[in-house]
Design a protein around this motif. Sequence first.
Motif, mmCIF file in Angstrom:
data_model
loop_
_atom_site.group_PDB
_atom_site.id
_atom_site.type_symbol
_atom_site.label_atom_id
_atom_site.label_comp_id
_atom_site.label_asym_id
_atom_site.label_seq_id
_atom_site.Cartn_x
_atom_site.Cartn_y
_atom_site.Cartn_z
ATOM 1 N N HIS A 140 0.862 -1.178 0.000
ATOM 2 C CA HIS A 140 0.000 0.000 0.000
ATOM 3 C C HIS A 140 0.896 1.224 0.000
ATOM 4 N N THR A 141 0.886 1.975 -1.079
ATOM 5 C CA THR A 141 1.863 3.042 -1.236
ATOM 6 C C THR A 141 1.215 4.397 -1.476
ATOM 7 N N TYR A 142 1.748 5.417 -0.834
ATOM 8 C CA TYR A 142 1.342 6.794 -1.095
ATOM 9 C C TYR A 142 2.557 7.614 -1.499
ATOM 10 N N MET A 143 2.416 8.372 -2.591
ATOM 11 C CA MET A 143 3.508 9.251 -3.008
ATOM 12 C C MET A 143 2.925 10.598 -3.418
ATOM 13 N N PRO A 144 3.561 11.698 -3.021
ATOM 14 C CA PRO A 144 3.065 13.009 -3.440
ATOM 15 C C PRO A 144 3.214 13.157 -4.962
ATOM 16 N N THR A 145 2.229 13.738 -5.605
ATOM 17 C CA THR A 145 2.263 13.827 -7.067
ATOM 18 C C THR A 145 3.306 14.815 -7.573
ATOM 19 N N ASP A 146 3.737 15.730 -6.703
ATOM 20 C CA ASP A 146 4.751 16.677 -7.190
ATOM 21 C C ASP A 146 6.144 16.055 -7.228
ATOM 22 N N LEU A 147 6.343 14.995 -6.486
ATOM 23 C CA LEU A 147 7.671 14.366 -6.482
ATOM 24 C C LEU A 147 7.739 13.186 -7.446
ATOM 25 N N ALA A 148 6.694 12.373 -7.454
ATOM 26 C CA ALA A 148 6.682 11.213 -8.350
ATOM 27 C C ALA A 148 5.771 11.525 -9.533
ATOM 28 N N THR A 149 6.148 12.485 -10.312
ATOM 29 C CA THR A 149 5.272 12.935 -11.401
ATOM 30 C C THR A 149 5.216 11.933 -12.549
ATOM 31 N N GLY A 150 4.065 11.902 -13.195
ATOM 32 C CA GLY A 150 3.934 11.171 -14.441
ATOM 33 C C GLY A 150 3.826 9.665 -14.324
ATOM 34 N N HIS A 217 5.325 6.816 1.391
ATOM 35 C CA HIS A 217 4.934 6.054 2.577
ATOM 36 C C HIS A 217 4.300 4.764 2.106
ATOM 37 N N SER A 218 4.767 3.657 2.656
ATOM 38 C CA SER A 218 4.156 2.401 2.238
ATOM 39 C C SER A 218 4.041 1.425 3.394
ATOM 40 N N ARG A 219 3.068 0.573 3.264
ATOM 41 C CA ARG A 219 2.942 -0.577 4.161
ATOM 42 C C ARG A 219 2.995 -1.828 3.296
ATOM 43 N N SER A 220 4.006 -2.655 3.539
ATOM 44 C CA SER A 220 4.154 -3.888 2.775
ATOM 45 C C SER A 220 3.765 -5.046 3.662
ATOM 46 N N ARG A 221 2.774 -5.749 3.226
ATOM 47 C CA ARG A 221 2.281 -6.854 4.060
ATOM 48 C C ARG A 221 2.657 -8.193 3.438
ATOM 49 N N HIS A 222 3.394 -8.983 4.231
ATOM 50 C CA HIS A 222 3.938 -10.250 3.752
ATOM 51 C C HIS A 222 3.284 -11.430 4.454
ATOM 52 N N ARG A 223 3.148 -12.522 3.732
ATOM 53 C CA ARG A 223 2.788 -13.784 4.374
ATOM 54 C C ARG A 223 3.879 -14.131 5.379
ATOM 55 N N TYR A 224 3.489 -14.677 6.500
ATOM 56 C CA TYR A 224 4.482 -14.927 7.558
ATOM 57 C C TYR A 224 5.462 -16.018 7.172
ATOM 58 N N ASP A 225 5.073 -16.862 6.217
ATOM 59 C CA ASP A 225 5.929 -18.003 5.902
ATOM 60 C C ASP A 225 6.803 -17.788 4.667
#
Lengths: 238, 238
Positions: A140-150, A217-225
Amino acid sequence: MVKYEAIAKEIRSRITDGIYKVESLIPDQVTLSEEFKVSRMTIKKALDILAMEGLIYRQRGSGTFVMKNSPLNEKNAAVNEYDGLTKQMQGHKLESKIIKFTVEFPSEEMMEHLMIEKSMPVYNLIRLRILDGKPYVLEHTYMPTDLATGLTEEIIEGSIYKYLHDELNIKFSGAYRKIRADKASKYDQEYLICDVHDPILEVEQIVYLKDGRPFEHSRSRHRYDTRSFTFIDMNQKF
Amino acid sequence: MVKYEAIAKEIRSRITDGIYKVESLIPDQVTLSEEFKVSRMTIKKALDILAMEGLIYRQRGSGTFVMKNSPLNEKNAAVNEYDGLTKQMQGHKLESKIIKFTVEFPSEEMMEHLMIEKSMPVYNLIRLRILDGKPYVLEHTYMPTDLATGLTEEIIEGSIYKYLHDELNIKFSGAYRKIRADKASKYDQEYLICDVHDPILEVEQIVYLKDGRPFEHSRSRHRYDTRSFTFIDMNQKF
DNA sequence: AAGTGGTCTAGACCACACC
DNA sequence: GTGTGGTCTAGACCACTTA
């Protein structure tokens, strides 16, 4: 390459090649400075690198030893993740399934994390990364549009970080990370194909640009195994 | 304390006190070397520390900036854990309940982790650490008896690391760690007082002495809702 | 006492950003 | 060109270990 890096590289290969043997002394700094025809400070800087890697250990008065190293000789994919998964997982088949890709105004929480105003739109991106055909991580990722344009769907199906690096020439200074365990959400169960009661390993990450601005900002969710994080702390003061 | 540490400390407090303001330039290295009456190399070494901490960012040709830092100003109990919980948790009430304390010959796995022979006995220790009256972490620890000599029930009820440091004068060089999520075992449920389906955050750790010998192998199992690990990676090459 | 690594200096040159 | 940080030098002194 600067001298101390080149010397560190040379000494590192002498260690891995067994020319400098485990648990034995290596030549002292004066001898090395004569061999490489550099000042002692430069030798010390090269050895600083190897000490941080946990390859050598220095003791005042005694000398410099090659460390016994069980975990260090293995290819330790340490927790340096902000260069993206694509780069790390070379040799594996990595696919991305886009689950969500929108632009929106930031929440209060995201305004704080990314240090932006309410008026600055952010990309909101959810991707399922599939490694060798198996669900690997839900990002789950959030990036400001002014920095990661296009950003386009095409880009985010491949490597976002390659795009940022090659096209936007963006450089990162580092990242803040938080690792925790969590229960599986409905989302996790659906996309990571796991049980209600399977634990999830979550990595929350804020990546910073060289000037200190938060970029992602991101949250990376992984399987525990399928995932664990390994790292090495060396040469801390006690 | 050496000069560069003292200078780093002074500059650090100027940042946290707001004398050097966020996102602004701090004085250049020459100016600082004049102020502190040291050589420029010493100033640079002080700034190296602050850069590793993520407090400043330096750009060739431009100068040295104070980083925008959301997570950094917080008291970041980073993942430097091998100095023991007791030291970290000052100000809290930390109790230890000994669940197991035996000496035995090492398993194949432990022989490998601790790099010892079958004939070298190891301490096998299980402790429940209780923070402010609540179960906090369940630690499964193995230590070779030749390195951690003279352990008693009395010692392990308090701070093992204090004993090792003060009495045995043992110094550590660092640690290897692995973090993962897991399902709760019967043990976890009983001692951490958690549900069958609660996730567990496990930290596997091998601590090394200054000469590179492995000194301790442990698995620390935490309730998922009481513990996370945060850390900062700064100044990596890209 | 001799030898090791750690710190520190004063100065030089370089790479880079900004004007 | 000027000013910044990064590297490198040659030498000095100190802290520590070992003999």
